[in-house]
Design a protein around this motif. Structure first.
Motif, PDB file in Angstrom:
ATOM      1  N   ILE B  30      -3.245 -11.856 -48.579  1.00 20.97           N
ATOM      2  CA  ILE B  30      -3.594 -11.637 -49.982  1.00 20.97           C
ATOM      3  C   ILE B  30      -3.658 -10.130 -50.163  1.00 20.97           C
ATOM      4  O   ILE B  30      -4.451  -9.459 -49.512  1.00 20.97           O
ATOM      5  CB  ILE B  30      -4.975 -12.228 -50.308  1.00 20.97           C
ATOM      6  CG1 ILE B  30      -5.039 -13.696 -49.882  1.00 20.97           C
ATOM      7  CG2 ILE B  30      -5.295 -12.085 -51.779  1.00 20.97           C
ATOM      8  CD1 ILE B  30      -6.447 -14.264 -49.922  1.00 20.97           C
ATOM      9  N   THR B  31      -2.805  -9.576 -51.006  1.00 24.51           N
ATOM     10  CA  THR B  31      -2.861  -8.133 -51.180  1.00 24.51           C
ATOM     11  C   THR B  31      -2.414  -7.769 -52.587  1.00 24.51           C
ATOM     12  O   THR B  31      -1.997  -8.626 -53.355  1.00 24.51           O
ATOM     13  CB  THR B  31      -2.051  -7.418 -50.076  1.00 24.51           C
ATOM     14  OG1 THR B  31      -2.416  -6.045 -50.063  1.00 24.51           O
ATOM     15  CG2 THR B  31      -0.555  -7.536 -50.298  1.00 24.51           C
ATOM     16  N   THR B  32      -2.542  -6.483 -52.927  1.00 20.76           N
ATOM     17  CA  THR B  32      -2.295  -6.062 -54.304  1.00 20.76           C
ATOM     18  C   THR B  32      -0.849  -5.625 -54.476  1.00 20.76           C
ATOM     19  O   THR B  32      -0.460  -4.575 -53.971  1.00 20.76           O
ATOM     20  CB  THR B  32      -3.251  -4.917 -54.672  1.00 20.76           C
ATOM     21  OG1 THR B  32      -4.582  -5.357 -54.436  1.00 20.76           O
ATOM     22  CG2 THR B  32      -3.102  -4.539 -56.130  1.00 20.76           C
ATOM     23  N   LEU B  33      -0.053  -6.451 -55.156  1.00 18.06           N
ATOM     24  CA  LEU B  33       1.364  -6.134 -55.301  1.00 18.06           C
ATOM     25  C   LEU B  33       1.741  -5.832 -56.743  1.00 18.06           C
ATOM     26  O   LEU B  33       2.910  -5.595 -57.045  1.00 18.06           O
ATOM     27  CB  LEU B  33       2.221  -7.289 -54.771  1.00 18.06           C
ATOM     28  CG  LEU B  33       1.975  -7.624 -53.292  1.00 18.06           C
ATOM     29  CD1 LEU B  33       2.702  -8.886 -52.895  1.00 18.06           C
ATOM     30  CD2 LEU B  33       2.405  -6.468 -52.404  1.00 18.06           C
ATOM     31  N   SER B  34       0.775  -5.871 -57.653  1.00 18.55           N
ATOM     32  CA  SER B  34       1.087  -5.476 -59.024  1.00 18.55           C
ATOM     33  C   SER B  34      -0.077  -4.664 -59.565  1.00 18.55           C
ATOM     34  O   SER B  34      -1.171  -4.691 -59.023  1.00 18.55           O
ATOM     35  CB  SER B  34       1.329  -6.699 -59.897  1.00 18.55           C
ATOM     36  OG  SER B  34       0.153  -7.458 -60.005  1.00 18.55           O
ATOM     37  N   GLY B  35       0.189  -3.911 -60.633  1.00 22.84           N
ATOM     38  CA  GLY B  35      -0.851  -3.075 -61.215  1.00 22.84           C
ATOM     39  C   GLY B  35      -0.947  -1.729 -60.519  1.00 22.84           C
ATOM     40  O   GLY B  35      -0.125  -1.383 -59.668  1.00 22.84           O
ATOM     41  N   GLY B  36      -1.994  -0.981 -60.873  1.00 20.98           N
ATOM     42  CA  GLY B  36      -2.124   0.387 -60.393  1.00 20.98           C
ATOM     43  C   GLY B  36      -2.254   0.528 -58.891  1.00 20.98           C
ATOM     44  O   GLY B  36      -1.849   1.527 -58.314  1.00 20.98           O
ATOM     45  N   VAL B  62       4.056 -16.090 -42.254  1.00 21.69           N
ATOM     46  CA  VAL B  62       3.166 -15.366 -43.155  1.00 21.69           C
ATOM     47  C   VAL B  62       3.471 -15.776 -44.590  1.00 21.69           C
ATOM     48  O   VAL B  62       4.622 -15.740 -45.006  1.00 21.69           O
ATOM     49  CB  VAL B  62       3.353 -13.846 -43.010  1.00 21.69           C
ATOM     50  CG1 VAL B  62       2.360 -13.099 -43.900  1.00 21.69           C
ATOM     51  CG2 VAL B  62       3.204 -13.401 -41.564  1.00 21.69           C
ATOM     52  N   VAL B  63       2.445 -16.209 -45.309  1.00 19.10           N
ATOM     53  CA  VAL B  63       2.618 -16.422 -46.752  1.00 19.10           C
ATOM     54  C   VAL B  63       1.892 -15.291 -47.477  1.00 19.10           C
ATOM     55  O   VAL B  63       0.770 -14.960 -47.133  1.00 19.10           O
ATOM     56  CB  VAL B  63       2.080 -17.780 -47.245  1.00 19.10           C
ATOM     57  CG1 VAL B  63       2.995 -18.907 -46.839  1.00 19.10           C
ATOM     58  CG2 VAL B  63       0.679 -18.035 -46.716  1.00 19.10           C
ATOM     59  N   THR B  64       2.572 -14.675 -48.436  1.00 19.86           N
ATOM     60  CA  THR B  64       2.016 -13.510 -49.117  1.00 19.86           C
ATOM     61  C   THR B  64       1.800 -13.824 -50.592  1.00 19.86           C
ATOM     62  O   THR B  64       2.650 -14.434 -51.221  1.00 19.86           O
ATOM     63  CB  THR B  64       2.982 -12.328 -48.999  1.00 19.86           C
ATOM     64  OG1 THR B  64       3.297 -12.153 -47.632  1.00 19.86           O
ATOM     65  CG2 THR B  64       2.373 -11.050 -49.537  1.00 19.86           C
ATOM     66  N   GLU B  65       0.640 -13.409 -51.106  1.00 18.70           N
ATOM     67  CA  GLU B  65       0.427 -13.539 -52.553  1.00 18.70           C
ATOM     68  C   GLU B  65      -0.267 -12.319 -53.126  1.00 18.70           C
ATOM     69  O   GLU B  65      -1.017 -11.627 -52.451  1.00 18.70           O
ATOM     70  CB  GLU B  65      -0.374 -14.816 -52.862  1.00 18.70           C
ATOM     71  CG  GLU B  65       0.492 -16.057 -52.720  1.00 18.70           C
ATOM     72  CD  GLU B  65       0.063 -17.183 -53.635  1.00 18.70           C
ATOM     73  OE1 GLU B  65      -0.219 -16.929 -54.817  1.00 18.70           O
ATOM     74  OE2 GLU B  65       0.012 -18.322 -53.135  1.00 18.70           O
ATOM     75  N   ASP B  66       0.012 -12.086 -54.399  1.00 17.71           N
ATOM     76  CA  ASP B  66      -0.479 -10.913 -55.111  1.00 17.71           C
ATOM     77  C   ASP B  66      -1.825 -11.203 -55.750  1.00 17.71           C
ATOM     78  O   ASP B  66      -1.961 -12.160 -56.508  1.00 17.71           O
ATOM     79  CB  ASP B  66       0.561 -10.558 -56.185  1.00 17.71           C
ATOM     80  CG  ASP B  66       0.081  -9.443 -57.085  1.00 17.71           C
ATOM     81  OD1 ASP B  66      -0.791  -8.668 -56.655  1.00 17.71           O
ATOM     82  OD2 ASP B  66       0.591  -9.339 -58.215  1.00 17.71           O
ATOM     83  N   ASP B  67      -2.836 -10.360 -55.460  1.00 11.83           N
ATOM     84  CA  ASP B  67      -4.149 -10.564 -56.073  1.00 11.83           C
ATOM     85  C   ASP B  67      -4.342  -9.730 -57.333  1.00 11.83           C
ATOM     86  O   ASP B  67      -5.394  -9.829 -57.980  1.00 11.83           O
ATOM     87  CB  ASP B  67      -5.267 -10.272 -55.066  1.00 11.83           C
ATOM     88  CG  ASP B  67      -5.235  -8.840 -54.552  1.00 11.83           C
ATOM     89  OD1 ASP B  67      -4.825  -7.939 -55.299  1.00 11.83           O
ATOM     90  OD2 ASP B  67      -5.618  -8.618 -53.398  1.00 11.83           O
ATOM     91  N   ALA B  68      -3.343  -8.887 -57.670  1.00 14.06           N
ATOM     92  CA  ALA B  68      -3.409  -8.042 -58.873  1.00 14.06           C
ATOM     93  C   ALA B  68      -4.707  -7.221 -58.952  1.00 14.06           C
ATOM     94  O   ALA B  68      -5.124  -6.822 -60.025  1.00 14.06           O
ATOM     95  CB  ALA B  68      -3.224  -8.867 -60.144  1.00 14.06           C
ATOM     96  N   GLN B  69      -5.335  -7.000 -57.815  1.00 13.26           N
ATOM     97  CA  GLN B  69      -6.594  -6.236 -57.716  1.00 13.26           C
ATOM     98  C   GLN B  69      -7.724  -6.903 -58.502  1.00 13.26           C
ATOM     99  O   GLN B  69      -8.629  -6.239 -58.989  1.00 13.26           O
ATOM    100  CB  GLN B  69      -6.372  -4.788 -58.192  1.00 13.26           C
ATOM    101  CG  GLN B  69      -7.371  -3.823 -57.563  1.00 13.26           C
ATOM    102  CD  GLN B  69      -7.147  -2.378 -58.017  1.00 13.26           C
ATOM    103  OE1 GLN B  69      -6.026  -1.977 -58.296  1.00 13.26           O
ATOM    104  NE2 GLN B  69      -8.203  -1.595 -58.064  1.00 13.26           N
ATOM    105  N   LYS B  70      -7.655  -8.235 -58.620  1.00 15.00           N
ATOM    106  CA  LYS B  70      -8.694  -8.951 -59.362  1.00 15.00           C
ATOM    107  C   LYS B  70      -9.462  -9.883 -58.417  1.00 15.00           C
ATOM    108  O   LYS B  70      -8.868 -10.777 -57.822  1.00 15.00           O
ATOM    109  CB  LYS B  70      -8.062  -9.788 -60.473  1.00 15.00           C
ATOM    110  CG  LYS B  70      -7.378  -8.956 -61.544  1.00 15.00           C
ATOM    111  CD  LYS B  70      -7.095  -9.808 -62.773  1.00 15.00           C
ATOM    112  CE  LYS B  70      -6.551  -8.975 -63.905  1.00 15.00           C
ATOM    113  NZ  LYS B  70      -5.095  -8.834 -63.882  1.00 15.00           N
TER     114      LYS B  70
END
Lengths: 307, 378
Positions: B30-36, B62-70
């Motif tokens: 789970i990591t930040t892949l969108s936004g600032g 590995v499954v990866t998903e974007d948390d959008a820093q939220k």
């Protein structure tokens, strides 16, 4: 606190206000004329910043970038109006919010697809580098003064455009009665596209001039968009004058709040805690101001006469 | 013919027993892949995937998903990964507030979490957990190092950080080692883009040095505005403030800034040079500190997966604890609270072949652990 610090912070507040004015002028104009809530306004701000950064990197000239940002944002605005927004005028606000929110996602992912996830570099043009001396021992960046000047020029330009030209007359007419102006034979569809492109260009301009001060990155428009909504709600939705006063009010309140609240709290508690609580309180301050204003004047400071 | 058959059977048998050791391991990133903050997450993902690829272990997915820093989104993704994707281990979160939202739930459901970056104090002391490892540092560490360095030549520091858990850890860490006077201590809003008000305060405060912890886009905005303000006070910060993900966007305004880090791209060891070369070959840019940390996290997980089955929690944990990896940062071992003990260096932003990068100046701390380990009872 010295006089020079106070003066410097006041200028900072005005500069933030002017930047917010560029954003909210377009937003309030579009709402006033078309009755449309455009959440994607922040995306046009981002388009302006990216266009400026990309063209400046390619040609080495910030000024060409600035021209490109105006052109790109206006073009993006016009295209979006023709393709999407046009279908939303007769819908209710919820549909508009949903559709323009979708536009935010499309713009953000599109920009990421084109430019990647890493922030772009955009520097201040050589002409505006450096700082000038203020009374006292402080200095102030030339570039921020230039932003204030640009904002003042845009405010004057909008005043003349809306108050003194035929286009402005039609915009005002559109604000007071959309159906009637159409019935009188004015090409309302072209007018809408023009107003939307104008509002977009202003947002693009804001993005481009803020680019050298901030990080040019995907999603940079949304935090500003929230503030711009605060501004137009305070100012009275649809009023350019309200947007100007509201923007300056928000800019100055936010800047001075960040300075003064923590200092005030140090009188009661230790500096570390004062910094933390004061900082948190300062970020709420503009919303408190908004709540107070709305409780006294529920339709904002300068509500348009007709609505 | 018989011989060949026998050999074939043996080979198959060996193959099968080889597979028996390398049990399948499913990792949820789970990591930040969108936004600032996307630059940080992209480096995290890329560094991690490089390590997994180099391990050659085909049983790791590995499954990866974007948390959008939220935080709320991170929690949803974690629940989905644990309950429907059946991952064995989670990793990748960049931000401490997101990590605090995810880790307690994940370890309560018996899943490992190996942090690639965020390391809030709350999970390093009394709140530590057998299943929670940190491959990066403890949040305070890099800030402590700058505090120690500042003692040398600065008497009156102005310190600034965003108002969130890592920001508080940052200034706490700095003050733990810094002995001089504070000219000011300011917390800014997370995601703030305009620092004119804070820069004016710095000038007015009479500080002789400035410490800022502003990761991602916040640091870019601050450094550009600071360079334009005409204020001439030296700026220092933890490695993230001047890491490889933000340097190109800050530009020359960052030149000369001092920072602390467990590693810098100029490290003169074979392991580090190989990491930088491999990363550049794979992604065509210099790795940031986030890429390094995620690379080591990936190596750690792969090293444990090669020897133990993740379903055997105790055995897998014992393998992770050994930290049997070649880290580009050099020495690396785990403390009692499963956070690293490592050396921390002073770095300086320089321009090398037209590219801005960090140069190592000196070692600030040797074998540095953290202040919370003593409260951890595992």
């Amino acid at each position: 606190m010295t006089i020079s610090l106070a003066l410097e912070q006041l200028l900072n507040g005005i500069q933030l206000g002017v930047m917010l004015f560029l954003m909210s002028a377009g937003l309030t104009l579009i709402f006033g004329v078309m009755g449309l809530i455009n959440l994607a306004h922040g995306s046009l701000y981002m388009v302006g910043a990216f266009a400026c950064a990309a063209v400046a990197a390619l040609t080495g000239s910030f000024w060409l970038g600035l021209v490109a940002s105006l052109a790109c944002a206006a073009a993006a605005g016009a295209i979006v109006e023709l393709l999407v927004i046009r279908r939303l005028y007769d819908r209710d606000h919820l549909d508009q919010v949903l559709a323009t929110f979708a536009l935010i996602l499309i713009f953000s992912e599109g920009t990421r697809w084109l430019f990647g996830s890493f922030p772009l570099y955009l520097d201040i043009p050589p002409l505006l580098q450096g700082a000038v001396a203020l009374p006292g021992d402080a200095t102030y960046p030339v570039y921020r003064l230039a932003i204030i000047a640009v904002g003042a020029l845009v405010a004057l330009g909008l005043y003349l455009l809306i108050g003194k030209t035929r286009l402005g007359m039609r915009i005002r007419a559109g604000e007071s009665d959309r159906e009637m102006i159409g019935a009188l034979g004015v090409d309302i569809r072209t007018l809408y596209t023009l107003v939307f492109a104008l509002g977009s260009a202003l947002a693009g301009l804001a993005g481009a001039i803020v680019g050298p001060l901030q990080s040019v990155q995907v999603g940079m428009g949304e935090p500003v968009l929230i503030l711009a909504f605060v501004v137009i709600v305070i100012g009275g939705i649809g009023s350019i004058k309200g947007a100007l006063i509201g923007a300056l009010l928000v800019g100055i309140t936010d800047t001075l709040g960040r300075l003064l609240l923590p200092q005030l709290l140090t009188l009661f508690m230790d500096p570390s805690q004062a910094g933390m609580i004061g900082g948190a309180a300062a970020s709420m301050l503009i919303y408190v101001v908004m709540a107070v204003i709305l409780s006294v004047k529920p339709r904002g400071l300068f509500p348009p006469a007709h609505a | 013919m018989k011989k060949i058959l026998a050999a074939a059977t043996m080979a198959l048998g060996l193959g099968a027993s080889g597979l028996a050791i390398a049990e399948p391991l499913k990792i949820g990133m789970i990591t930040t892949l969108s936004g600032g903050g996307a630059g940080l997450g992209v480096d995290t993902r890329d560094g991690f995937m490089l390590a997994i690829k180099q391990s050659g272990n085909k049983d790791i997915t590995v499954v990866t998903e974007d948390d959008a820093q939220k935080p709320e989104l991170a929690v949803q993704i974690a629940d989905k990964m644990i309950q429907s994707d059946n991952v064995d281990l989670l990793t990748g979160i960049v931000w401490s507030n997101l990590l605090m939202a995810v880790v307690p739930g994940a370890v309560a459901q018996d899943k490992f979490y190996v942090s690639t970056n965020a390391a809030p104090a709350a999970l390093a002391g009394a709140g530590c957990n057998k299943l929670y490892f940190n491959a990066a540092y403890q949040n305070d560490n890099l800030h402590e190092a700058v505090g120690e360095y500042a003692n040398k030549s600065y008497k009156k520091m102005f310190i600034l950080a965003p108002n969130y858990p890592a920001g508080k850890d940052s200034l706490t860490g700095f003050k733990r080692y810094y002995k001089g006077e504070l000219a000011g201590e300011v917390y800014t809003k997370v995601g703030q883009t305009d620092y004119a008000a804070e820069i004016a305060q710095m000038r007015a405060s009479g500080a002789d040095g400035i410490f800022v912890f502003l990761p991602g886009g916040m640091g870019i905005s601050f450094m550009k505005q600071f360079a334009q303000s005409g204020v001439k006070i030296p700026v220092m910060g933890p490695g993230f403030s001047f890491s490889q993900d933000v340097l190109p966007a800050i530009g020359d305004a960052a030149l000369g800034a001092k920072a602390s880090g467990q590693w810098a791209p100029d490290f003169d060891t074979d392991v580090s040079r190989k990491f930088v070369t491999d990363f550049k070959a794979e992604y065509n840019r210099l790795p940031s500190i986030y890429a390094l940390q995620a690379y080591d996290a990936g190596q750690l997980i792969a090293s444990a997966a090669a020897k133990a089955d993740v379903k055997d929690t105790e055995a897998f944990r014992a393998e992770l604890l050994k930290a049997d990896i070649k880290s580009p940062r050099g020495k690396f071992k785990f403390n009692t609270n499963q956070h690293p003990i490592q050396d921390i260096y002073l770095t300086e932003v320089v321009k090398k072949d037209g590219v801005l990068t960090n140069k190592t100046v000196e070692k600030i701390f040797a074998d540095h652990g953290d202040a919370y380990a003593k409260d951890c009872k595992i």
